[in-house]
Motif scaffolding. Structure first.
Motif, mmCIF file in Angstrom:
data_model
loop_
_atom_site.group_PDB
_atom_site.id
_atom_site.type_symbol
_atom_site.label_atom_id
_atom_site.label_comp_id
_atom_site.label_asym_id
_atom_site.label_seq_id
_atom_site.Cartn_x
_atom_site.Cartn_y
_atom_site.Cartn_z
ATOM 1 N N VAL A 57 6.165 -9.582 8.622
ATOM 2 C CA VAL A 57 5.596 -9.037 7.387
ATOM 3 C C VAL A 57 4.235 -8.403 7.661
ATOM 4 N N ASP A 58 3.415 -9.084 8.458
ATOM 5 C CA ASP A 58 2.072 -8.561 8.754
ATOM 6 C C ASP A 58 2.136 -7.224 9.482
ATOM 7 N N GLU A 61 3.051 -4.532 6.897
ATOM 8 C CA GLU A 61 1.983 -4.260 5.937
ATOM 9 C C GLU A 61 0.757 -3.661 6.613
ATOM 10 N N ARG A 62 0.435 -4.146 7.813
ATOM 11 C CA ARG A 62 -0.742 -3.623 8.527
ATOM 12 C C ARG A 62 -0.582 -2.150 8.847
ATOM 13 N N ASP A 64 1.383 -0.186 7.188
ATOM 14 C CA ASP A 64 1.786 0.455 5.926
ATOM 15 C C ASP A 64 3.100 1.213 6.092
ATOM 16 N N ILE A 87 9.336 -7.948 1.982
ATOM 17 C CA ILE A 87 8.656 -6.647 2.052
ATOM 18 C C ILE A 87 9.065 -5.724 0.915
ATOM 19 N N ARG A 90 9.692 -1.646 0.601
ATOM 20 C CA ARG A 90 9.468 -1.048 1.915
ATOM 21 C C ARG A 90 10.752 -1.039 2.744
#
Length: 232
Positions: A57-58, A61-62, A64, A87, A90
């Motif tokens: 997940v990181d 998200e990091r 984008d 997520i 996404r």
């Protein structure tokens, strides 16, 4: 353009995808091979199963990332399936490559009744880690001697807690858009849990005539399947 996030199974890190990534990029997509905590170049980082979910997940998200095709091989289907839920929009599609899939409250070893005692005993004997397979364990999986040597060279002990801790799902996995890749040298048919999920209108099955490590044995063929999944 799809964003492929690639997560290998037990003992392996991002370099397991070295021959798949160029095929995806040559087709005009982006590829993000990921090493989970405690493995490969991230050895020594403490990890439980939810650590691995958060790693995925990181990364998304990091960076984008949008239009994510999230790919999980073998063990990593369990954290990948959970991350796919988390997520949200996404996610374009999740691809399970001859993998385990998460069940709410279930673990990697609980889905493997015949091997659970063996794995748990091995983890206990090796300081909390599941030791990598030997070269002989890869026989009969469609791999050349050179490919087996590469897998063995890239393998590191796998954090045991990631295999014994329970998964957490917030919605039925069958609601996710998914492709399941069954590698036939590792068994002709998916297990019962996957067979049930394949009755969902959102899931599709693809078969490969190779063994359990297709990113080594048939990387171009696997890349084509992933590209097809991105367009599904």
């Amino acid at each position: 353009m799809a964003e492929f996030v690639l997560v290998a199974g037990a003992w392996l890190g991002a370099r397991a995808w070295d021959e798949v990534v160029p095929e995806l990029r040559a087709a005009g997509h982006r590829a993000h091979p990921l090493t989970l905590s405690g493995l490969a170049e991230r050895q020594g980082v403490p990890a439980g199963q939810q650590t691995h979910v958060q790693d995925i997940v990181d990364e998304i998200e990091r960076e984008d990332l949008r239009d994510v095709v999230l790919v999980g091989h073998s063990y990593s289907g369990i954290p990948v399936g959970q991350a796919a839920e988390r997520i949200g929009d996404r996610l374009a599609r999740v691809v399970f490559v001859d993998s385990n899939v998460p069940t709410d409250g279930g673990s990697f070893v609980s889905a493997w009744p015949s091997g659970r005692a063996m794995v748990e005993a091995s983890i206990a004997e090796h300081g909390g880690f599941w030791p990598p397979l030997t070269a002989a364990d890869y026989e009969g999986q469609g791999l050349t001697a050179e490919q087996i040597a590469r897998i063995v060279d890239k393998s590191t002990p796998h954090p045991g807690a990631t295999l014994t801790e329970p998964a957490v799902l917030t919605r039925p996995l069958g609601e996710l858009p998914a492709t399941y890749v069954k590698c036939l040298l590792d068994g002709d048919e998916p297990g019962d849990t996957v067979a049930g999920l394949l009755t969902s209108e959102h899931w599709r099955l693809v078969r490969m005539d190779t063994g359990h490590w297709p990113m080594f044995s048939q990387p171009r063929e696997l890349a084509r399947i992933l590209l097809d999944a991105a367009g599904a």
